[in-house]
Design an enzyme around this catalytic site. Sequence first.
Site, short mmCIF file in Angstrom:
data_model
loop_
_atom_site.label_atom_id
_atom_site.label_comp_id
_atom_site.label_asym_id
_atom_site.label_seq_id
_atom_site.Cartn_x
_atom_site.Cartn_y
_atom_site.Cartn_z
N CYS A 44 0.84 -1.21 0.00
CA CYS A 44 0.00 0.00 0.00
C CYS A 44 0.88 1.26 0.00
CB CYS A 44 -0.98 -0.05 1.18
SG CYS A 44 -2.37 1.08 0.98
N HIS A 58 -3.67 -5.28 -0.25
CA HIS A 58 -3.25 -5.78 1.05
C HIS A 58 -3.24 -7.31 1.05
CE1 HIS A 58 -3.23 -1.95 3.25
NE2 HIS A 58 -4.10 -1.60 2.32
N GLU A 73 -2.22 -9.20 3.26
CA GLU A 73 -2.59 -9.69 4.60
C GLU A 73 -4.09 -9.70 4.83
OE1 GLU A 73 -1.52 -6.73 3.86
OE2 GLU A 73 -2.34 -5.19 5.21
#
Lengths: 256, 202
Positions: free
Chosen positions: B81, B183, B185
Amino acid sequence: MLSKRIIPCLDVRNGRVVKGIRFVDIRDAGDPVEMASAYDHEGADELVFLDITASHERRETVVELARRCAEELFIPFTIGGGMRDESDIRKVLKAGADKIAINSAALENPAVINRCSKRFGAQCIVVAIDAKLNQKDPEKRWEAFVHGGRTATGRDAVEWAMEAVKRGAGEILLTSMDTDGTKRGYDIDLTRAVTEAVNVPVIASGGAGNLEHLVEVVRKANADAVLAASIFHYGAYSIRQAKEHMAAAGIPVRLT
Amino acid sequence: MNSIVIIDYGMGNLRSVEKALEKAGGKVKVSHDLDDVRSAEAIVLPGVGAFGDAMERLTRRGLDAAIKEAVAAGKPFLGICLGLALLFDESDEHGVHAGLGLLPGRVELLPTRLKVPHIGWNRISAQKDSRLFKGVPNGSYFYFVHSYAVVPRLDTDVLCRTEYGCEFVSGIERGNMAAVQFHPEKSSALGLRMLKNFVSFS
């Protein structure tokens, strides 16, 4: 192209999921994190947890819930319930929630939206609106309710959605009290009225009873995401089936 | 010895990045300590928030130089990001701010007529073969939350693109340096797969 999202919603009381669920391969159907992980593996795009613990204890339970979810969830999740002010919200975000949902606190003190949006970013502030058609209103508008639908506010729900967005809400979680629990489909008119009024994503909630309802609210009301509880919890449909159904109807969804 | 150091410079909650890298099998430390960054075998630069703030915080701690050293030393680097945007020369976000300048190009507001920020699951279209995308089918969905996008000057730096009312660069790769706008994650199994790939060559 951005996909339309399917969001299972879990009601949690004292750290336990309130409604039963169908997953056969999980040890503890009452554990929110284990249940949420199962939804993640099944392809849910996001999760919403609503903490419905009695309000005086909720300040702690909601933070603990966020912390536990953050340990094991690898999709975005929203937590709602009991947060009153910036300090409550900060704790839940800090514990690892991607977004927080506020309802009563926002209506009672709208400036909390401005402050939190500025401080934490609009993307993590979801304003939840519980709306009900006002039968006495000649123009048939919807009224916003607070305290779990118990208290009428006299506020027009669509206008309130617009104000919330202007103040910095990044998303609207819109629940129709008229269709909630009916399994007869989402409230298309209400959802459309809000999606046309605001320029942030709108999550439609309340009334999903079958997979065609998911398609309908996206097609007819332009919902960005669909939230559902019972159709997934009680095993009527899997997330996968829901996505395949939406994909077959030409709606972009994440199928993995 | 920490194999992977996640740089903590006060821009956002790093817990989910940490947990995901651990889940992907990495030995991870979240730190803003220069010695930790220097002794790391691999670096992850995450972050959400404003570009100018982020650069100031990195510079104040000397982390900007440490990141450049690590990249120059050939250590695997993954930006996420804001960690993608920071690699470039400069950004337009709230005034013009200089970035790390590791890649030529700029950061600009998404030139789209659709809703900004761009939030949700969107697809990537890989522009080259990458060890980062091993086991990740082209066209897979990842989770995005951003308003700005990078505009690399060199096409050879582009790893993947994404369509959102405009086509933007959603990932870059040059040698040991890779970064993505989305993202991993928060991108479920395929995000974890990507992180596992990163861990495997870290």
